[in-house]
Scaffold this motif. Sequence first.
Motif, PDB file in Angstrom:
ATOM      1  N   HIS A  38       0.834  -1.323  -0.144  1.00 52.01           N
ATOM      2  CA  HIS A  38      -0.280   0.042  -0.413  1.00 52.01           C
ATOM      3  C   HIS A  38       0.491   1.454   0.147  1.00 52.01           C
ATOM      4  CE1 HIS A  38      -4.104  -1.655   1.719  1.00 52.01           C
ATOM      5  NE2 HIS A  38      -3.136  -2.668   0.390  1.00 52.01           N
ATOM      6  N   ASP A  39       1.971   1.687   0.496  1.00 47.57           N
ATOM      7  CA  ASP A  39       2.892   2.356   0.981  1.00 47.57           C
ATOM      8  C   ASP A  39       3.782   2.151  -0.442  1.00 47.57           C
ATOM      9  OD1 ASP A  39       2.135   2.517   3.496  1.00 47.57           O
ATOM     10  OD2 ASP A  39       3.758   1.165   4.176  1.00 47.57           O
ATOM     11  N   LYS A  40       3.758   1.379  -1.608  1.00 47.67           N
ATOM     12  CA  LYS A  40       4.319   1.974  -2.778  1.00 47.67           C
ATOM     13  C   LYS A  40       3.092   2.883  -3.493  1.00 47.67           C
ATOM     14  CE  LYS A  40       6.044  -0.821  -6.748  1.00 47.67           C
ATOM     15  NZ  LYS A  40       6.179  -2.034  -7.246  1.00 47.67           N
ATOM     16  N   THR A  41       2.046   2.109  -3.315  1.00 47.81           N
ATOM     17  CA  THR A  41       1.018   3.116  -4.099  1.00 47.81           C
ATOM     18  C   THR A  41       0.891   4.088  -3.890  1.00 47.81           C
ATOM     19  OG1 THR A  41       0.057   0.299  -4.468  1.00 47.81           O
ATOM     20  CG2 THR A  41      -1.576   2.265  -4.663  1.00 47.81           C
ATOM     21  N   ARG A  42       0.435   4.671  -2.727  1.00 46.55           N
ATOM     22  CA  ARG A  42       0.390   5.953  -2.128  1.00 46.55           C
ATOM     23  C   ARG A  42       1.369   7.169  -2.479  1.00 46.55           C
ATOM     24  NH1 ARG A  42       0.161   4.711   3.096  1.00 46.55           N
ATOM     25  NH2 ARG A  42      -2.134   4.498   3.521  1.00 46.55           N
ATOM     26  N   LEU A  43       2.718   6.269  -2.493  1.00 44.18           N
ATOM     27  CA  LEU A  43       4.005   7.387  -3.170  1.00 44.18           C
ATOM     28  C   LEU A  43       3.647   7.713  -5.072  1.00 44.18           C
ATOM     29  CD1 LEU A  43       6.969   8.732  -3.117  1.00 44.18           C
ATOM     30  CD2 LEU A  43       8.271   6.656  -3.415  1.00 44.18           C
ATOM     31  N   LYS A  44       3.172   6.488  -5.428  1.00 43.62           N
ATOM     32  CA  LYS A  44       3.021   5.864  -6.897  1.00 43.62           C
ATOM     33  C   LYS A  44       2.067   7.161  -7.118  1.00 43.62           C
ATOM     34  CE  LYS A  44       1.734   3.867 -10.986  1.00 43.62           C
ATOM     35  NZ  LYS A  44       1.023   4.939 -11.359  1.00 43.62           N
ATOM     36  N   GLY A  45       0.795   7.100  -6.336  1.00 44.41           N
ATOM     37  CA  GLY A  45       0.172   8.846  -6.732  1.00 44.41           C
ATOM     38  C   GLY A  45       0.739   9.921  -6.142  1.00 44.41           C
ATOM     39  N   LYS A  46       1.332   9.744  -5.299  1.00 47.55           N
ATOM     40  CA  LYS A  46       1.750  11.454  -5.587  1.00 47.55           C
ATOM     41  C   LYS A  46       2.429  11.789  -5.466  1.00 47.55           C
ATOM     42  CE  LYS A  46      -0.018  13.575  -2.355  1.00 47.55           C
ATOM     43  NZ  LYS A  46      -1.084  14.478  -2.029  1.00 47.55           N
ATOM     44  N   TRP A  47       3.170  11.269  -5.948  1.00 46.68           N
ATOM     45  CA  TRP A  47       3.954  11.429  -7.019  1.00 46.68           C
ATOM     46  C   TRP A  47       3.786  11.602  -8.968  1.00 46.68           C
ATOM     47  CZ3 TRP A  47       8.178  14.018  -9.419  1.00 46.68           C
ATOM     48  CH2 TRP A  47       8.605  14.255 -10.519  1.00 46.68           C
ATOM     49  N   ASP A  48       2.724  11.331  -8.914  1.00 45.05           N
ATOM     50  CA  ASP A  48       1.300  11.864 -10.401  1.00 45.05           C
ATOM     51  C   ASP A  48       1.411  12.284 -10.131  1.00 45.05           C
ATOM     52  OD1 ASP A  48       2.109   8.864 -10.995  1.00 45.05           O
ATOM     53  OD2 ASP A  48      -0.193   8.545 -11.057  1.00 45.05           O
ATOM     54  N   GLU A  49       0.480  13.477  -9.140  1.00 44.12           N
ATOM     55  CA  GLU A  49       0.415  14.335  -8.313  1.00 44.12           C
ATOM     56  C   GLU A  49       1.169  15.553  -8.388  1.00 44.12           C
ATOM     57  OE1 GLU A  49      -1.048  16.745  -4.497  1.00 44.12           O
ATOM     58  OE2 GLU A  49      -1.357  15.119  -4.231  1.00 44.12           O
ATOM     59  N   CYS A  50       2.652  15.204  -8.221  1.00 47.33           N
ATOM     60  CA  CYS A  50       3.375  16.284  -8.529  1.00 47.33           C
ATOM     61  C   CYS A  50       3.849  16.181  -9.395  1.00 47.33           C
ATOM     62  CB  CYS A  50       4.941  15.430  -7.698  1.00 47.33           C
ATOM     63  SG  CYS A  50       6.682  16.642  -6.950  1.00 47.33           S
ATOM     64  N   LYS A  51       3.927  15.142 -10.413  1.00 45.51           N
ATOM     65  CA  LYS A  51       4.032  15.605 -11.993  1.00 45.51           C
ATOM     66  C   LYS A  51       2.987  16.592 -12.548  1.00 45.51           C
ATOM     67  CE  LYS A  51       4.521  10.796 -13.457  1.00 45.51           C
ATOM     68  NZ  LYS A  51       4.813   9.883 -13.471  1.00 45.51           N
ATOM     69  N   ARG A  52       1.668  16.344 -12.122  1.00 41.33           N
ATOM     70  CA  ARG A  52       0.930  17.455 -12.582  1.00 41.33           C
ATOM     71  C   ARG A  52       1.176  18.558 -12.342  1.00 41.33           C
ATOM     72  NH1 ARG A  52      -2.704  12.631 -11.312  1.00 41.33           N
ATOM     73  NH2 ARG A  52      -3.463  13.762  -9.181  1.00 41.33           N
ATOM     74  N   LYS A  53       1.967  18.744 -10.610  1.00 40.20           N
ATOM     75  CA  LYS A  53       2.445  20.476 -10.846  1.00 40.20           C
ATOM     76  C   LYS A  53       2.965  20.692 -11.263  1.00 40.20           C
ATOM     77  CE  LYS A  53       0.927  19.729  -5.707  1.00 40.20           C
ATOM     78  NZ  LYS A  53       0.502  21.053  -5.383  1.00 40.20           N
ATOM     79  N   LEU A  54       4.256  19.674 -11.801  1.00 44.71           N
ATOM     80  CA  LEU A  54       5.714  19.911 -12.831  1.00 44.71           C
ATOM     81  C   LEU A  54       5.151  20.965 -13.537  1.00 44.71           C
ATOM     82  CD1 LEU A  54       8.228  17.662 -11.312  1.00 44.71           C
ATOM     83  CD2 LEU A  54       7.958  19.738 -10.955  1.00 44.71           C
ATOM     84  N   GLU A  55       4.234  19.428 -14.625  1.00 41.02           N
ATOM     85  CA  GLU A  55       3.782  20.498 -16.217  1.00 41.02           C
ATOM     86  C   GLU A  55       3.407  21.467 -15.900  1.00 41.02           C
ATOM     87  OE1 GLU A  55       2.117  16.663 -16.307  1.00 41.02           O
ATOM     88  OE2 GLU A  55       3.553  15.282 -16.859  1.00 41.02           O
ATOM     89  N   ASN A  56       2.470  21.762 -15.110  1.00 41.11           N
ATOM     90  CA  ASN A  56       1.841  23.137 -14.918  1.00 41.11           C
ATOM     91  C   ASN A  56       2.288  24.432 -14.934  1.00 41.11           C
ATOM     92  OD1 ASN A  56      -0.737  21.643 -15.205  1.00 41.11           O
ATOM     93  ND2 ASN A  56      -1.293  21.408 -12.976  1.00 41.11           N
ATOM     94  N   LYS A  57       3.422  23.874 -14.115  1.00 42.11           N
ATOM     95  CA  LYS A  57       4.184  24.456 -13.676  1.00 42.11           C
ATOM     96  C   LYS A  57       5.172  25.636 -15.139  1.00 42.11           C
ATOM     97  CE  LYS A  57       6.674  25.300 -10.092  1.00 42.11           C
ATOM     98  NZ  LYS A  57       6.527  26.398  -9.363  1.00 42.11           N
ATOM     99  N   GLY A  58       5.206  24.712 -16.199  1.00 44.84           N
ATOM    100  CA  GLY A  58       5.995  24.947 -17.179  1.00 44.84           C
ATOM    101  C   GLY A  58       7.392  24.173 -17.476  1.00 44.84           C
ATOM    102  N   VAL A  59       7.236  22.815 -16.161  1.00 42.92           N
ATOM    103  CA  VAL A  59       8.780  22.562 -16.569  1.00 42.92           C
ATOM    104  C   VAL A  59       9.536  21.812 -17.784  1.00 42.92           C
ATOM    105  CG1 VAL A  59      10.756  21.003 -15.198  1.00 42.92           C
ATOM    106  CG2 VAL A  59       9.010  22.682 -13.656  1.00 42.92           C
ATOM    107  N   ALA A  60      10.492  21.579 -18.074  1.00 45.30           N
ATOM    108  CA  ALA A  60      11.208  20.850 -18.819  1.00 45.30           C
ATOM    109  C   ALA A  60      10.938  19.361 -18.752  1.00 45.30           C
ATOM    110  CB  ALA A  60      12.297  20.758 -19.421  1.00 45.30           C
TER     111      ALA A  60
END
Length: 384
Positions: A38-60
């Motif tokens: 479950h912990d692995k799944t939780r990290l994957k979810g938070k990292w996916d959220e983080c990637k969306r934030k990075l993409e929205n910020k225009g990060v390369a």
Amino acid sequence: MDLISPKDLKKLTEYTNDVCVSIFIATSRSGKEVLELHDKTRLKGKWDECKRKLENKGVAVEKIKKIDRPIQDLLNDSDFWRHQSDGLAIFASDSFFDKYTLPINFEDYVYVSKEFYLKPLAPILSGDGKFFILSLQLKDIKFYEATRYSIGEIKIDEITPSSLRDRVGYDYEEKNLQFRSQQEGEGHAIFHGHGAGGRDHKDEIFKFYKAIDDGLNKLLENEKAPLVIFCQDYMFPIYKEANTYNNLYDTPIPGNPNDVDIIGLHSKAVETVESYLNQEEKKKLKNYDDIPLSEKSAAVHDIIPAAFQGKIDALFLENRGEIWGTYDEENMKVKVQDKQTPENTSLMNLAAVKVLENKGAVYLVESPLMPEKEGKMNAILRYR
């Protein structure tokens, strides 16, 4: 556990980058959650959220990929996910990656800015409630320094005997001496033996403990923190009689040291000394109202400059709160803003980092328990 040291704090606070990612998730030590990852799944979810934030910020895309690689390695490390504590903290950029498995219950959180987010680590870094643990067995002794959130072994082989055999000088388990104990009446141990007799064997244990106490006194000469004993029930009264350290904890850690690892020991120790832990925080919260107005503040515009100047003794931060803004250090000007932007920062994180760097204490407090409830940030000053 990858416990955070002052050196780690310095490394994390000094690091800056166009994009710094901080991820916190709750983890499980054992049980179904571990088996089902479950912990692995939780990290994957938070990292996916983080990637969306990075993409929205225009990060390369290439920069995101560099941040992604060590996180993917971690997600694919099955052995890592079988050995967790209560929380996992990850700090990453395109040129930096660090992780800490810690005995603290984090709320899942993602922070993307130009610096790492260290506010959730405040309870560990403040180091409130230090105590010592002495694990006693007749064949082995170990000594630890601990807080609610950390534990580390201190080697004492050079100043104390390592076993009863070392102290007595012969095989104390000789065949014609049977030593056992049982509780009767008010918990007194009965010593059964042949030859020298149970009384003699108890005397040898007392001498062994006395030698341990003599050695520890050299180590603990200027210490005031409690010393907690982990041993089987019958041993504690004997050690208590041999002890001369002035802050021996009255209640031993229950159980047999053979039955737990260092994580289990830490958990049992914290449960035993619960009434002692965080006394300083409780005292400061209780006395806050009586502190003169000139020696405390709930104003962000005053607290941030004081944090940079090393003037804060204790900082109370609303646990789930956040304050966004900027700080001009040269002119000591604070500007508070309604929400996060690419140009601003978490002022609560900034204050926490500066107070910790200047050896102050930072406490995360639930909103109803804040000393001044109208403010998300309260401080006790070191001097006027």
